[in-house]
Design a protein around this motif. Structure first.
Motif, mmCIF file in Angstrom:
data_model
loop_
_atom_site.group_PDB
_atom_site.id
_atom_site.type_symbol
_atom_site.label_atom_id
_atom_site.label_comp_id
_atom_site.label_asym_id
_atom_site.label_seq_id
_atom_site.Cartn_x
_atom_site.Cartn_y
_atom_site.Cartn_z
ATOM 1 N N GLN A 64 0.834 -1.203 0.000
ATOM 2 C CA GLN A 64 0.000 0.000 0.000
ATOM 3 C C GLN A 64 0.871 1.256 0.000
ATOM 4 N N VAL A 65 1.938 1.256 0.784
ATOM 5 C CA VAL A 65 2.841 2.411 0.830
ATOM 6 C C VAL A 65 3.500 2.615 -0.529
ATOM 7 N N VAL A 66 3.977 1.532 -1.147
ATOM 8 C CA VAL A 66 4.612 1.621 -2.464
ATOM 9 C C VAL A 66 3.619 2.148 -3.499
ATOM 10 N N ASP A 67 2.391 1.640 -3.470
ATOM 11 C CA ASP A 67 1.356 2.121 -4.395
ATOM 12 C C ASP A 67 1.094 3.610 -4.201
ATOM 13 N N GLN A 68 0.983 4.040 -2.951
ATOM 14 C CA GLN A 68 0.749 5.457 -2.671
ATOM 15 C C GLN A 68 1.916 6.308 -3.155
ATOM 16 N N MET A 69 3.145 5.823 -2.940
ATOM 17 C CA MET A 69 4.326 6.566 -3.382
ATOM 18 C C MET A 69 4.343 6.695 -4.907
ATOM 19 N N GLU A 70 3.986 5.625 -5.603
ATOM 20 C CA GLU A 70 3.947 5.673 -7.066
ATOM 21 C C GLU A 70 2.882 6.654 -7.546
ATOM 22 N N GLN A 71 1.717 6.653 -6.896
ATOM 23 C CA GLN A 71 0.661 7.595 -7.260
ATOM 24 C C GLN A 71 1.123 9.031 -7.019
ATOM 25 N N GLU A 72 1.786 9.263 -5.889
ATOM 26 C CA GLU A 72 2.285 10.602 -5.576
ATOM 27 C C GLU A 72 3.338 11.037 -6.588
ATOM 28 N N GLN A 73 4.195 10.115 -7.006
ATOM 29 C CA GLN A 73 5.231 10.429 -7.998
ATOM 30 C C GLN A 73 4.596 10.818 -9.329
ATOM 31 N N GLN A 74 3.564 10.088 -9.753
ATOM 32 C CA GLN A 74 2.864 10.418 -10.995
ATOM 33 C C GLN A 74 2.203 11.797 -10.889
ATOM 34 N N LYS A 75 1.587 12.055 -9.747
ATOM 35 C CA LYS A 75 0.941 13.347 -9.520
ATOM 36 C C LYS A 75 1.985 14.472 -9.543
ATOM 37 N N LYS A 76 3.138 14.228 -8.904
ATOM 38 C CA LYS A 76 4.208 15.216 -8.878
ATOM 39 C C LYS A 76 4.720 15.482 -10.283
ATOM 40 N N ASN A 77 4.956 14.434 -11.072
ATOM 41 C CA ASN A 77 5.464 14.615 -12.436
ATOM 42 C C ASN A 77 4.498 15.435 -13.286
ATOM 43 N N LYS A 78 3.212 15.168 -13.151
ATOM 44 C CA LYS A 78 2.205 15.926 -13.898
ATOM 45 C C LYS A 78 2.223 17.398 -13.467
ATOM 46 N N MET A 79 2.358 17.624 -12.159
ATOM 47 C CA MET A 79 2.396 18.980 -11.634
ATOM 48 C C MET A 79 3.631 19.720 -12.155
ATOM 49 N N LEU A 80 4.777 19.056 -12.179
ATOM 50 C CA LEU A 80 6.009 19.683 -12.656
ATOM 51 C C LEU A 80 5.914 20.037 -14.134
ATOM 52 N N GLU A 81 5.280 19.172 -14.930
ATOM 53 C CA GLU A 81 5.055 19.483 -16.346
ATOM 54 C C GLU A 81 4.180 20.732 -16.468
ATOM 55 N N GLY A 82 3.180 20.833 -15.594
ATOM 56 C CA GLY A 82 2.314 22.014 -15.585
ATOM 57 C C GLY A 82 3.072 23.276 -15.222
ATOM 58 N N PHE A 83 3.998 23.177 -14.243
ATOM 59 C CA PHE A 83 4.802 24.344 -13.856
ATOM 60 C C PHE A 83 5.720 24.773 -14.992
#
Length: 154
Positions: A64-83
């Motif tokens: 569950q922790v690994v899944d959450q970390m992967e989801q957060e990483q995907q969210k972060k990457n999308k946010m950085l592309e937006g910035f």
């Protein structure tokens, strides 16, 4: 937007971005009021992952922790592309940096490392009690930065 470095004579401006309306407001204020075409803008994002480990269980479920970390990483990457697109769409020269850690500390450290002329940040407008107990990112930046800080409120 291609990552470039600051040219001599240009200001280096750190803009703290976290994807919130408050940081967007700060970016817009900077763009409309003090941006200069020769500014080199560093959009700094500092994600915190501690909530992935605080699931309220005695022993965290590793999957569950690994899944959450992967989801957060995907969210972060999308946010950085937006910035990056935000800078590019505004015609600004600069780069996006993402460093994990306490956001206030990270922003001040990046400003020091990059020899920034100023820091621009938003403010969430949290109440006095919550700010006293938890502190705030903008409060930390104001009290620890070695360069001028502009805190943009709504």
């Amino acid at each position: 937007m291609a990552e470039k470095s600051a040219t001599s004579g240009s200001r280096v401006v750190v803009v703290a971005l976290d994807g919130s309306e408050f940081s967007q407001n700060a970016f817009n204020w900077y763009k409309e009021h003090i941006y200069r075409p020769d500014d080199f803008v560093i959009a700094v994002h500092s994600p915190e992952y501690h909530h992935c480990l605080n699931a309220g269980h005695e022993r965290p479920d590793i999957k569950q922790v690994v899944d959450q970390m992967e989801q957060e990483q995907q969210k972060k990457n999308k946010m950085l592309e937006g910035f990056s697109a935000l800078l590019s769409d505004a015609g600004m020269t600069g780069k996006v940096k993402s460093v994990i850690g306490n956001p206030g500390e990270v922003i001040v450290r990046i400003a020091d490392e990059e020899n920034a002329s100023m820091i621009i940040t938003g403010a969430r407008g949290i109440g006095k009690i919550r700010r006293t107990l938890l502190g705030s990112v903008s409060d930390y930046i104001v009290h620890h930065s070695h360069v001028p800080v502009t805190v943009c409120r709504r």
